[in-house]
Design a protein around this motif. Structure first.
Motif, PDB file in Angstrom:
ATOM      1  N   ALA B  19       0.844  -1.206   0.000  1.00  0.00           N
ATOM      2  CA  ALA B  19       0.000   0.000   0.000  1.00  0.00           C
ATOM      3  C   ALA B  19       0.875   1.251   0.000  1.00  0.00           C
ATOM      4  O   ALA B  19       0.583   2.231  -0.695  1.00  0.00           O
ATOM      5  CB  ALA B  19      -0.922   0.000   1.225  1.00  0.00           C
ATOM      6  N   PHE B  20       1.975   1.210   0.751  1.00  0.00           N
ATOM      7  CA  PHE B  20       2.878   2.365   0.805  1.00  0.00           C
ATOM      8  C   PHE B  20       3.513   2.628  -0.561  1.00  0.00           C
ATOM      9  O   PHE B  20       3.516   3.765  -1.053  1.00  0.00           O
ATOM     10  CB  PHE B  20       3.965   2.152   1.867  1.00  0.00           C
ATOM     11  CG  PHE B  20       5.046   3.204   1.828  1.00  0.00           C
ATOM     12  CD1 PHE B  20       4.784   4.503   2.240  1.00  0.00           C
ATOM     13  CD2 PHE B  20       6.326   2.900   1.358  1.00  0.00           C
ATOM     14  CE1 PHE B  20       5.770   5.484   2.185  1.00  0.00           C
ATOM     15  CE2 PHE B  20       7.315   3.873   1.306  1.00  0.00           C
ATOM     16  CZ  PHE B  20       7.034   5.166   1.719  1.00  0.00           C
ATOM     17  N   GLY B  21       4.039   1.566  -1.186  1.00  0.00           N
ATOM     18  CA  GLY B  21       4.678   1.731  -2.492  1.00  0.00           C
ATOM     19  C   GLY B  21       3.697   2.280  -3.523  1.00  0.00           C
ATOM     20  O   GLY B  21       4.028   3.194  -4.292  1.00  0.00           O
ATOM     21  N   GLN B  22       2.498   1.738  -3.517  1.00  0.00           N
ATOM     22  CA  GLN B  22       1.495   2.195  -4.488  1.00  0.00           C
ATOM     23  C   GLN B  22       1.068   3.636  -4.226  1.00  0.00           C
ATOM     24  O   GLN B  22       0.861   4.411  -5.152  1.00  0.00           O
ATOM     25  CB  GLN B  22       0.291   1.245  -4.456  1.00  0.00           C
ATOM     26  CG  GLN B  22       0.655  -0.131  -5.028  1.00  0.00           C
ATOM     27  CD  GLN B  22      -0.493  -1.123  -5.006  1.00  0.00           C
ATOM     28  OE1 GLN B  22      -1.528  -0.870  -4.397  1.00  0.00           O
ATOM     29  NE2 GLN B  22      -0.294  -2.261  -5.652  1.00  0.00           N
ATOM     30  N   GLU B  23       0.959   3.992  -2.930  1.00  0.00           N
ATOM     31  CA  GLU B  23       0.570   5.364  -2.591  1.00  0.00           C
ATOM     32  C   GLU B  23       1.667   6.352  -3.011  1.00  0.00           C
ATOM     33  O   GLU B  23       1.371   7.448  -3.500  1.00  0.00           O
ATOM     34  CB  GLU B  23       0.297   5.475  -1.083  1.00  0.00           C
ATOM     35  CG  GLU B  23      -0.268   6.810  -0.649  1.00  0.00           C
ATOM     36  CD  GLU B  23      -1.602   7.149  -1.330  1.00  0.00           C
ATOM     37  OE1 GLU B  23      -2.462   6.253  -1.452  1.00  0.00           O
ATOM     38  OE2 GLU B  23      -1.767   8.320  -1.752  1.00  0.00           O
ATOM     39  N   MET B  24       2.924   5.952  -2.829  1.00  0.00           N
ATOM     40  CA  MET B  24       4.037   6.821  -3.238  1.00  0.00           C
ATOM     41  C   MET B  24       3.988   7.078  -4.747  1.00  0.00           C
ATOM     42  O   MET B  24       4.181   8.218  -5.197  1.00  0.00           O
ATOM     43  CB  MET B  24       5.380   6.172  -2.867  1.00  0.00           C
ATOM     44  CG  MET B  24       5.732   6.204  -1.397  1.00  0.00           C
ATOM     45  SD  MET B  24       6.121   7.869  -0.788  1.00  0.00           S
ATOM     46  CE  MET B  24       7.672   8.199  -1.622  1.00  0.00           C
ATOM     47  N   GLY B 132      13.336  -0.404   0.750  1.00  0.00           N
ATOM     48  CA  GLY B 132      12.898  -1.077   1.973  1.00  0.00           C
ATOM     49  C   GLY B 132      13.067  -0.190   3.208  1.00  0.00           C
ATOM     50  O   GLY B 132      12.199  -0.144   4.073  1.00  0.00           O
ATOM     51  N   LYS B 133      14.215   0.521   3.256  1.00  0.00           N
ATOM     52  CA  LYS B 133      14.454   1.408   4.413  1.00  0.00           C
ATOM     53  C   LYS B 133      13.429   2.553   4.420  1.00  0.00           C
ATOM     54  O   LYS B 133      13.012   3.023   5.481  1.00  0.00           O
ATOM     55  CB  LYS B 133      15.862   2.010   4.329  1.00  0.00           C
ATOM     56  CG  LYS B 133      16.974   0.991   4.481  1.00  0.00           C
ATOM     57  CD  LYS B 133      17.379   0.812   5.923  1.00  0.00           C
ATOM     58  CE  LYS B 133      18.623  -0.071   6.005  1.00  0.00           C
ATOM     59  NZ  LYS B 133      18.599  -0.959   7.179  1.00  0.00           N
ATOM     60  N   MET B 134      13.059   3.021   3.231  1.00  0.00           N
ATOM     61  CA  MET B 134      12.065   4.091   3.176  1.00  0.00           C
ATOM     62  C   MET B 134      10.737   3.595   3.730  1.00  0.00           C
ATOM     63  O   MET B 134      10.088   4.285   4.515  1.00  0.00           O
ATOM     64  CB  MET B 134      11.886   4.593   1.739  1.00  0.00           C
ATOM     65  CG  MET B 134      10.805   5.646   1.626  1.00  0.00           C
ATOM     66  SD  MET B 134      10.916   6.673   0.145  1.00  0.00           S
ATOM     67  CE  MET B 134      10.381   5.543  -1.119  1.00  0.00           C
ATOM     68  N   LYS B 135      10.370   2.363   3.341  1.00  0.00           N
ATOM     69  CA  LYS B 135       9.113   1.804   3.849  1.00  0.00           C
ATOM     70  C   LYS B 135       9.194   1.577   5.362  1.00  0.00           C
ATOM     71  O   LYS B 135       8.223   1.823   6.081  1.00  0.00           O
ATOM     72  CB  LYS B 135       8.783   0.498   3.129  1.00  0.00           C
ATOM     73  CG  LYS B 135       7.445  -0.080   3.585  1.00  0.00           C
ATOM     74  CD  LYS B 135       7.030  -1.300   2.800  1.00  0.00           C
ATOM     75  CE  LYS B 135       5.632  -1.757   3.223  1.00  0.00           C
ATOM     76  NZ  LYS B 135       5.526  -2.115   4.638  1.00  0.00           N
ATOM     77  N   ASP B 136      10.346   1.126   5.855  1.00  0.00           N
ATOM     78  CA  ASP B 136      10.501   0.939   7.305  1.00  0.00           C
ATOM     79  C   ASP B 136      10.217   2.235   8.049  1.00  0.00           C
ATOM     80  O   ASP B 136       9.539   2.241   9.074  1.00  0.00           O
ATOM     81  CB  ASP B 136      11.934   0.488   7.640  1.00  0.00           C
ATOM     82  CG  ASP B 136      12.205  -0.950   7.187  1.00  0.00           C
ATOM     83  OD1 ASP B 136      11.232  -1.642   6.831  1.00  0.00           O
ATOM     84  OD2 ASP B 136      13.382  -1.353   7.183  1.00  0.00           O
TER      85      ASP B 136
END
Lengths: 158, 158
Positions: B19-24, B132-136
């Motif tokens: 969801a985070f990747g898609q929202e970005m 990955g670190k950005m999502k963390d």
């Protein structure tokens, strides 16, 4: 700076003696890096905040706010934040966010509580009909903020 | 735009499906007025958010953030706000306030509750070692925010 023949704020205006009036003067002096207000009275320092109906009419409907106007808006909300802090004993942090087009949002937070949240528009026309009206508006924000802190002191203490 | 030989984000990076990747990606496309990302893949669109150690080392210690970097910071916090909104069902409003010198403050509010409050510095060096670190980092902010809304739902509902 334009010269006016009759001052818009009387030297003995009672608002100048209030905590708000004094805080406004203190904040204006704080941002005055060149000492240009050193020889000005309190009434003179606060005069730019008063915009008569006629003056407002002369301003364009749409316009870019200049740095001086933006600084004045900061001063106004900084003063409110300082008074909130004095009344509730907790740090109040103002955040003024303006776009180039003169729109924006102001927040004042105490802990994790938003005690003031306003949308701004037509920022280049920022000003009040009189010093008394400016204080009325500040008082309104102040009392709402203090009430919120009282009701949600747990969040204000975070 | 600089061409890189090996992409910093793999086309099948699992973060892109979250969801985070898609929202970005959605937020990046939203600010792209000229359609310059229309033919780019999700991995390509998010690549500027990844700054390797070597790339960071090449950036000056002190610098003015340009508009593209500021837009990316907005996108990152907009995405977090959108996820907060999805999880708690209340409007989350981000406010990013940056000075020309690259310092600033970010707030996200839900009702009268501050669910994220960060000081920013060295804004011109904004970037993460990997997707990955950005999502963390986003997940960390998200879970703190959701916990706060749960604990103080009265203030979040104001």
């Amino acid at each position: 700076m334009t010269e006016t023949t009759t001052p818009k704020i009387a030297a003995d205006d009672p608002v100048l003696e209030t905590a708000f009036g004094q805080e406004m003067v203190r904040q204006m002096r704080a941002i005055d890096a060149y000492g240009s207000t050193d020889n000005q009275s309190a009434a003179e320092i606060l005069e730019p905040f008063v915009l008569t109906k006629e003056e407002k009419r002369e301003l364009p409907i749409v316009g870019d706010p200049d740095e001086i106007v933006i600084a004045r808006i900061q001063v106004f909300y900084n003063a409110i934040a300082a008074l909130i802090e004095q009344e509730c004993g907790r740090m109040a942090v103002p955040l003024v966010n303006l776009t180039h087009e003169g729109f924006g949002r102001v927040l004042i937070t105490v802990g994790k509580l938003v005690v003031l949240d306003r949308s701004l528009r037509d920022v280049h026309r920022f000003g009040f009909p009189s010093l008394g009206k400016m204080k009325d508006e500040a008082d309104k924000h102040l009392s709402i903020a203090i009430e919120l802190v009282g009701e949600h002191s747990d969040v204000a203490g975070l």
